[in-house]
Design a protein around this motif. Structure first.
Motif, short mmCIF file in Angstrom:
data_model
loop_
_atom_site.label_atom_id
_atom_site.label_comp_id
_atom_site.label_asym_id
_atom_site.label_seq_id
_atom_site.Cartn_x
_atom_site.Cartn_y
_atom_site.Cartn_z
N GLY A 208 32.52 48.78 38.60
CA GLY A 208 32.51 47.87 40.14
C GLY A 208 33.49 48.48 40.94
N ALA A 209 33.21 48.22 42.18
CA ALA A 209 34.22 48.86 43.30
C ALA A 209 35.09 47.65 43.27
CB ALA A 209 33.53 49.05 44.74
N PRO A 210 36.62 48.37 43.24
CA PRO A 210 37.61 47.39 43.45
C PRO A 210 37.66 46.46 44.56
CG PRO A 210 38.46 49.56 42.89
CD PRO A 210 37.14 49.76 43.21
N VAL A 211 37.08 46.81 45.81
CA VAL A 211 37.01 45.84 46.63
C VAL A 211 36.33 44.65 46.47
CG1 VAL A 211 35.14 47.00 47.92
CG2 VAL A 211 36.78 45.87 49.52
N THR B 168 37.07 39.10 42.97
CA THR B 168 36.57 38.03 41.93
C THR B 168 37.45 37.67 40.98
OG1 THR B 168 34.36 39.13 42.72
CG2 THR B 168 34.57 37.76 40.81
N ILE B 169 38.06 38.48 40.46
CA ILE B 169 39.11 38.41 39.26
C ILE B 169 40.24 37.53 39.79
CG2 ILE B 169 40.60 39.48 37.89
CD1 ILE B 169 39.13 42.06 37.81
N GLY B 170 40.83 37.81 40.97
CA GLY B 170 41.80 36.95 41.42
C GLY B 170 41.34 35.38 41.80
N ALA B 171 39.89 35.26 42.47
CA ALA B 171 39.55 33.90 42.49
C ALA B 171 39.31 33.17 41.27
CB ALA B 171 38.12 33.91 43.20
N ILE B 172 39.02 33.91 40.29
CA ILE B 172 38.70 33.25 38.76
C ILE B 172 40.13 33.00 38.07
CG2 ILE B 172 37.78 33.45 36.53
CD1 ILE B 172 35.52 35.31 37.94
N THR B 173 40.91 33.84 37.98
CA THR B 173 42.22 33.97 37.10
C THR B 173 43.22 33.23 37.79
OG1 THR B 173 42.97 36.06 37.79
CG2 THR B 173 41.42 35.84 35.96
N LEU B 174 43.65 33.26 39.24
CA LEU B 174 45.05 32.89 39.71
C LEU B 174 45.13 31.53 39.83
CD1 LEU B 174 45.19 35.42 42.80
CD2 LEU B 174 46.58 35.32 40.54
N PRO B 175 43.89 30.47 40.19
CA PRO B 175 43.98 29.19 39.98
C PRO B 175 44.13 28.63 38.72
CG PRO B 175 42.07 29.85 41.35
CD PRO B 175 42.58 31.10 40.73
N ILE B 176 43.56 29.42 37.70
CA ILE B 176 43.85 28.89 36.26
C ILE B 176 45.37 29.13 36.09
CG2 ILE B 176 43.32 29.47 33.92
CD1 ILE B 176 40.63 30.22 34.70
#
Length: 267
Positions: A117-120, A125-133
């Motif tokens: 996947g492109a980092p952009v 997406t990774i941040g949106a999933i993991t940071l709130p958790i």
């Protein structure tokens, strides 16, 4: 694939063809690929941030476990309903995004350039999933831990994803089964076996199938429903590609035999 002629490097910019590579060549390609190097750097940065804003061992460990448990479900939902959805290619402003994040991969499953996947797109997406958790568990320290865990899991996913498209027969029975199920996703019916390293979520949602006998072959397995008729109505992906969508990727005929061999071995 042998010698320097066929070995892709950052300097030459040549494409990696996993269908012509062995395991040693994959390791070299993987460990020198810019996207993977970026992920490694972000894992180190996350560990540094988690140490600086240390949330305590309890929240740190809980955030790691939480991300490990959530990640397969998040990947499944994104893979099935976004990457395989037909909404993005129907809008001009998202057509290039859909083309890059998944259409190109199904059109040519062996090409490493579009397998990653492109980092952009992956990092937000990774941040949106993991940071709130992580933040809910233990503030910014745990958030950094959760993000780093998500990026590390992505690295693992990407490596095993490469193995699934590599011209290589794994020794491990577990990896053989995993590869066989993913080959079915790409060369038999794309509406199933959405997992990468595990198909537990597929079993829960009823999208798991074990072999080609379980369901008929999908006519859209290579184009994800974006066929010539769809391209006439929504031309933006085709315009970007420069040619009509293909019903069969390069190397699909040899891969059909590989699919049979993998399925038979892993059964």
């Amino acid at each position: 694939m042998s010698g320097t002629l066929n070995n892709a490097t950052i300097r030459t910019g040549r494409s990696f063809d996993l269908g012509k590579m062995n395991l040693r060549q994959l390791w070299i390609a993987y460990l020198t690929y810019p996207t993977i190097l970026l992920y490694f750097a972000l894992v180190i940065a996350s560990v540094t941030a988690a140490t600086w804003f240390f949330a305590g061992w309890g929240p740190t460990l809980v955030s790691i476990v939480a991300v490990i448990l959530v990640y397969p479900l998040a990947w499944y939902l994104l893979h099935r309903y976004v990457l395989h959805g037909r909404t993005l290619y129907k809008m001009k402003w998202t057509a290039s995004l859909w083309k890059r994040i998944h259409f190109d991969h199904h059109q040519d499953p062996h090409l490493l350039d579009v397998l990653f996947g492109a980092p952009v797109t992956t990092l937000p997406t990774i941040g949106a999933i993991t940071l709130p958790i992580g933040y809910l568990i233990g503030g910014w320290g745990a958030a950094a831990t959760a993000f780093g865990t998500g990026v590390a899991i992505t690295c693992i996913y990407e490596f095993f994803h490469c193995i699934q498209h590599l011209n290589y027969k794994p020794r491990s029975a577990w990896i053989q089964r995993m590869k066989a199920r993913h080959v079915l996703h790409h060369f038999h019916d794309e509406d199933g076996n959405f997992g990468i390293t595990s198909f537990v979520v597929d079993r829960i949602f009823g999208s798991y199938y074990q072999d080609a006998k379980a369901r008929p072959r999908s006519p859209t397995v290579f184009n994800l429903g974006y066929d010539v008729k769809e391209a006439d109505h929504y031309p933006w992906v085709m315009d970007l590609t420069g040619s009509p969508p293909r019903d069969r990727p390069d190397g699909a005929r040899p891969e059909a035999k590989l699919m049979r061999d993998n399925t038979r071995t892993a059964a």
